[in-house]
Design a protein around this motif. Structure first.
Motif, PDB file in Angstrom:
ATOM      1  N   ARG A   1      10.306   2.569 -41.403  1.00  0.00           N
ATOM      2  CA  ARG A   1       9.582   2.702 -40.128  1.00  0.00           C
ATOM      3  C   ARG A   1       9.625   1.389 -39.331  1.00  0.00           C
ATOM      4  N   PRO A   2      10.466   1.360 -38.277  1.00  0.00           N
ATOM      5  CA  PRO A   2      10.653   0.109 -37.529  1.00  0.00           C
ATOM      6  C   PRO A   2       9.359  -0.453 -36.938  1.00  0.00           C
ATOM      7  N   LEU A   3       8.428   0.415 -36.560  1.00  0.00           N
ATOM      8  CA  LEU A   3       7.209  -0.090 -35.917  1.00  0.00           C
ATOM      9  C   LEU A   3       6.256  -0.759 -36.903  1.00  0.00           C
ATOM     10  N   LEU A   4       6.540  -0.631 -38.195  1.00  0.00           N
ATOM     11  CA  LEU A   4       5.681  -1.277 -39.197  1.00  0.00           C
ATOM     12  C   LEU A   4       6.368  -2.462 -39.861  1.00  0.00           C
TER      13      LEU A   4
ATOM     14  N   GLN B   1      -3.415  -2.266 -35.654  1.00  0.00           N
ATOM     15  CA  GLN B   1      -3.211  -2.388 -34.197  1.00  0.00           C
ATOM     16  C   GLN B   1      -2.754  -1.088 -33.544  1.00  0.00           C
ATOM     17  N   LEU B   2      -1.742  -0.474 -34.175  1.00  0.00           N
ATOM     18  CA  LEU B   2      -1.188   0.763 -33.593  1.00  0.00           C
ATOM     19  C   LEU B   2      -2.200   1.897 -33.632  1.00  0.00           C
ATOM     20  N   LEU B   3      -2.935   1.978 -34.750  1.00  0.00           N
ATOM     21  CA  LEU B   3      -3.957   3.027 -34.885  1.00  0.00           C
ATOM     22  C   LEU B   3      -5.001   2.873 -33.791  1.00  0.00           C
ATOM     23  N   GLU B   4      -5.363   1.633 -33.537  1.00  0.00           N
ATOM     24  CA  GLU B   4      -6.365   1.329 -32.523  1.00  0.00           C
ATOM     25  C   GLU B   4      -5.921   1.829 -31.144  1.00  0.00           C
TER      26      GLU B   4
END
Ligand code: S3P
Length: 171
Positions: free
Chosen positions: A119-122, A132-135
């Protein structure tokens, strides 16, 4: 009458693929895993698509696939976690299917994705990225009518709840 789709939405690591497999086995409807299909068509991994073509290109491939899949029926669809970024995606899927959002705490998500580098975003500090992304995405997931908090639930129980929802939501 055509069978409505079941569309699983939710952050990375909330169990969309696992639950999708169970639902597919129980309903007899084929499982369509969007990420796997995007990779197969592009002939490269999600990581490679992000790195070589950029996230906007990935989102376009995703959008095109939503248009295609939402025009068909009788499928269990496991989406990528970023599908909620474009509200048109959810609106399209809701026309022909039951859209269910799987929720999980950042702790559960971290446990599930810790040893996975697909998963590139992680990439980098996973815990930081997840929080951060969940927020930023929380309101988008919260906006979906049907949600299941998966923390502490067995996959079989989650699938059973979705089957109940599928039978009780006829519109
Ligand atoms: C993404 C989630 C991934 C994949 C891509 C981007 C996101 O899917 O589509 O890495 O933006 O949340 P999963 O939710 O199946 O991990």
């Amino acid at each position: 009458m055509d069978k409505r789709n079941i569309v699983l939405v939710g952050f990375m690591g909330t169990g969309k693929t696992t639950i999708g497999r169970l639902l597919s086995a129980q309903t007899g409807m084929p499982l369509v895993d969007m990420d796997a299909m995007i990779e197969a068509r592009a002939g490269k991994s999600i990581n490679a698509i992000f790195a070589e073509d950029g996230e906007p290109h990935f989102r376009k491939l995703e959008r095109d696939m939503v248009r295609e899949l939402s025009a068909r029926s009788g499928q269990v669809i496991s989406t990528g976690g970023g599908i909620v970024l474009n509200p048109d995606n959810i609106a399209d899927y809701a026309k022909t299917g039951l859209v269910v959002c799987l929720l999980a705490s950042s702790k559960t998500i971290l446990e599930r994705v810790q040893h996975d580098d697909t998963r590139p975003l992680l990439a980098g500090d996973k815990q930081d990225k997840i929080v951060q992304l969940l927020e930023t995405r929380r309101p988008l997931y919260e906006a979906i009518d049907l949600k299941i908090n998966t923390d502490g639930l067995a996959p079989e129980d989650i699938a059973a709840r979705i089957i109940d929802l599928y039978h009780s939501n006829n519109s």
